[in-house]
Write a protein that holds these residues in place. Structure first.
Motif, PDB file in Angstrom:
ATOM      1  N   THR A 102       0.805  -1.219   0.000  1.00 21.39           N
ATOM      2  CA  THR A 102       0.000   0.000   0.000  1.00 21.39           C
ATOM      3  C   THR A 102       0.836   1.266   0.000  1.00 21.39           C
ATOM      4  O   THR A 102       0.456   2.271  -0.583  1.00 21.39           O
ATOM      5  CB  THR A 102      -0.876   0.028   1.264  1.00 21.39           C
ATOM      6  N   TRP A 125      -1.125  -3.759  -6.935  1.00 22.30           N
ATOM      7  CA  TRP A 125      -1.611  -3.552  -5.579  1.00 22.30           C
ATOM      8  C   TRP A 125      -0.634  -2.661  -4.822  1.00 22.30           C
ATOM      9  O   TRP A 125      -0.362  -2.857  -3.642  1.00 22.30           O
ATOM     10  CB  TRP A 125      -1.810  -4.863  -4.820  1.00 22.30           C
ATOM     11  N   THR A 126      -0.054  -1.711  -5.525  1.00 21.57           N
ATOM     12  CA  THR A 126       0.785  -0.702  -4.897  1.00 21.57           C
ATOM     13  C   THR A 126       0.057   0.626  -5.100  1.00 21.57           C
ATOM     14  O   THR A 126      -1.093   0.623  -5.504  1.00 21.57           O
ATOM     15  CB  THR A 126       2.186  -0.703  -5.542  1.00 21.57           C
ATOM     16  N   ASN A 127       0.682   1.725  -4.794  1.00 17.53           N
ATOM     17  CA  ASN A 127       0.004   3.004  -4.973  1.00 17.53           C
ATOM     18  C   ASN A 127       0.786   3.876  -5.944  1.00 17.53           C
ATOM     19  O   ASN A 127       1.002   5.064  -5.701  1.00 17.53           O
ATOM     20  CB  ASN A 127      -0.175   3.687  -3.612  1.00 17.53           C
ATOM     21  N   PHE A 149      -4.150  -2.400 -10.255  1.00 17.03           N
ATOM     22  CA  PHE A 149      -4.377  -1.914  -8.889  1.00 17.03           C
ATOM     23  C   PHE A 149      -3.334  -0.875  -8.471  1.00 17.03           C
ATOM     24  O   PHE A 149      -2.575  -1.062  -7.526  1.00 17.03           O
ATOM     25  CB  PHE A 149      -4.401  -3.066  -7.871  1.00 17.03           C
ATOM     26  N   GLN A 151      -2.583   3.741  -9.214  1.00 14.80           N
ATOM     27  CA  GLN A 151      -3.252   5.010  -9.526  1.00 14.80           C
ATOM     28  C   GLN A 151      -2.680   5.578 -10.821  1.00 14.80           C
ATOM     29  O   GLN A 151      -2.533   6.791 -10.957  1.00 14.80           O
ATOM     30  CB  GLN A 151      -3.013   6.037  -8.408  1.00 14.80           C
TER      31      GLN A 151
HETATM   32  C1  LIG Z   1      -3.358   3.729  -1.619  1.00 15.21           C
HETATM   33  O1  LIG Z   1      -3.259   4.612  -0.552  1.00 15.21           O
HETATM   34  C2  LIG Z   1      -4.502   4.945   0.033  1.00 15.21           C
HETATM   35  C3  LIG Z   1      -4.249   5.962   1.126  1.00 15.21           C
HETATM   36  O2  LIG Z   1      -3.247   6.817   0.762  1.00 15.21           O
HETATM   37  C4  LIG Z   1      -5.152   3.701   0.589  1.00 15.21           C
HETATM   38  O3  LIG Z   1      -6.420   4.017   1.118  1.00 15.21           O
HETATM   39  C5  LIG Z   1      -5.312   2.661  -0.501  1.00 15.21           C
HETATM   40  O4  LIG Z   1      -5.794   1.456   0.055  1.00 15.21           O
HETATM   41  C6  LIG Z   1      -3.977   2.402  -1.169  1.00 15.21           C
HETATM   42  N1  LIG Z   1      -4.168   1.526  -2.306  1.00 15.21           N
HETATM   43  C7  LIG Z   1      -3.649   0.306  -2.391  1.00 15.21           C
HETATM   44  C8  LIG Z   1      -3.954  -0.469  -3.633  1.00 15.21           C
HETATM   45  O5  LIG Z   1      -2.953  -0.192  -1.536  1.00 15.21           O
END
Ligand SMILES: *[C@@H]1O[C@H](CO)[C@@H](O)[C@H](O)[C@H]1NC(C)=O
Ligand SMILES: *[C@@H]1O[C@H](CO)[C@@H](O)[C@H](O)[C@H]1NC(C)=O
Ligand SMILES: *[C@@H]1O[C@H](CO)[C@@H](O)[C@H](O)[C@H]1NC(C)=O
Ligand SMILES: *[C@@H]1O[C@H](CO)[C@@H](O)[C@H](O)[C@H]1NC(C)=O
Length: 327
Positions: A102, A125-127, A149, A151
């Motif tokens: 995350t 599944w990272t951000n 998964f 952004q």
């Molecule tokens: C990305 O970060 C947000 C909060 O910054 C979090 O709510 C979300 O679960 C994260 N997404 C993933 C895919 O881990």
């Protein structure tokens, strides 16, 4: 006395093992320490210590013959930060995975473009933010690219279709915009499984995609419009086809389907016409045409019997079991 000798010899032989039989290439070891430092020395990488053979460390693998690091897999740990650009200095990498993390943010580093031997890349599944880099199209040995998964934003680089060995492309669950590149109807090698769902893609499906025989294709949950029936066809070997939750608008009446179809989801579109008889000879395990503008009698027979009203509800005037009788 004998006991002491035995202990001494064990002691010295383990020293020898430690200092002389390390498989790890010192260049790789140095890079791995840079990676560990960039990630703020996470507990997940606690096994990465100077006095041990990096070929025995967690999250990495060495090639049997060259002893060079060929795999870096960081999965589900307490890791924060960006993907370290120093991963690009592990020139023998075939597998690069950062998954279920995350707190891994930032863009996909361009240093990855140096890794010409890469076969499998999973950054999912990272951000991660920023674009889908076009440089992946230069990594000709890629067989599997998964950036799902995240952004990621911007449009899909059309050059990805020049990858000759791609077996699957996962760009689903991002914030991608623009249309599906026309070039995606011209993959030079095998046709990859294509996962583009849960984005904000617009426009029509390029005609060229009709020439492709996808085994699995998922375009669901976008804003695509027009005719999606070019993906159907009795000569195809498609097994899974999901175009649900888009703005597709076409006549289903004359559609013919791949006999190999296992799962067909057309729900939540603006599809009109009737459900063709031919569907009864397809061995479907999942089927959904709900929330469209279909009319006419639901064909009887084959696997269709096993689907309940929720496969068909919210259409204009579909009738017959499991919905109400036709008038
Ligand atoms: C990305 O970060 C947000 C909060 O910054 C979090 O709510 C979300 O679960 C994260 N997404 C993933 C895919 O881990
Ligand atoms: C992600 O970061 C947040 C805030 O710093 C922290 O509370 C959380 O435990 C972290 N999650 C993981 C899986 O590292
Ligand atoms: C790509 O794969 C081929 C066939 O396996 C191999 O011969 C070649 O060395 C690989 N290229 C790179 C850069 O690793
Ligand atoms: C079909 O899709 C609708 C809408 O998403 C859903 O409510 C329904 O449960 C689905 N039915 C089946 C059998 O998948």
């Amino acid at each position: 006395m004998e006991m002491r000798l035995l202990f001494l010899s064990i002691f010295f032989s383990s020293l020898l093992t430690a200092s002389f039989s390390e498989r790890c290439n010192p260049k790789d070891k140095k890079v791995l320490f840079q990676i560990k430092t960039s990630l703020n020395n996470p507990y997940h990488l606690a096994s990465w210590t100077p006095n041990t053979d990096c070929c025995d460390w967690y999250c990495v693998e060495c090639d049997e013959t060259t002893n060079r690091i060929n795999s870096l897999t960081i999965f589900s740990g307490q890791i924060s930060g960006q993907i370290p650009p120093s991963v690009g200095d592990l020139p023998f990498l075939k597998t690069l995975i950062f998954r279920h993390l995350t707190n891994v943010t930032g863009q996909i580093p361009s240093a990855i473009s140096k890794l010409k031997s890469l076969q499998m890349v999973r950054l999912s599944w990272t951000n991660l933010t920023g674009p889908v880099p076009a440089f992946f199209s230069q990594l000709k040995n890629l067989t599997y690219l998964d950036l799902s998964f995240n952004q990621l934003s911007g449009s899909i680089p059309s050059s990805l279709s020049s990858l000759p060995n791609l077996g699957a492309l996962h760009l689903d669950r991002n914030k991608l915009t623009g249309s599906i590149p026309d070039s995606f109807g011209k993959f030079p090698g095998a046709v990859p499984d294509l996962y583009l769902s849960h984005n904000q893609l617009t426009g029509v499906i390029p005609k060229s995609l009709g020439d492709m025989d996808f085994t699995r294709i998922d375009l669901s949950r976008n804003k695509l419009q027009g005719d999606a029936s070019i993906l159907f066809g009795s000569k195809k070997t498609t097994q899974t086809l999901d175009i649900s939750r888009n703005l597709f608008e076409f006549d289903l009446s004359k559609a013919e389907f791949s006999i190999e179809l296992i799962s067909l989801d057309l729900s939540h579109n603006k599809i009109y016409g009737s459900i063709p008889e031919g569907i009864t000879s397809v061995d479907l395990q999942a089927f959904n045409v709900s929330y469209n503008r279909l009319c006419g009698k639901i064909p009887v027979g084959g696997k269709l019997r096993s689907f309940d009203y929720s496969t068909y509800f919210h259409n204009r005037c579909l009738c017959g079991a499991p919905l109400a009788d036709c008038k």
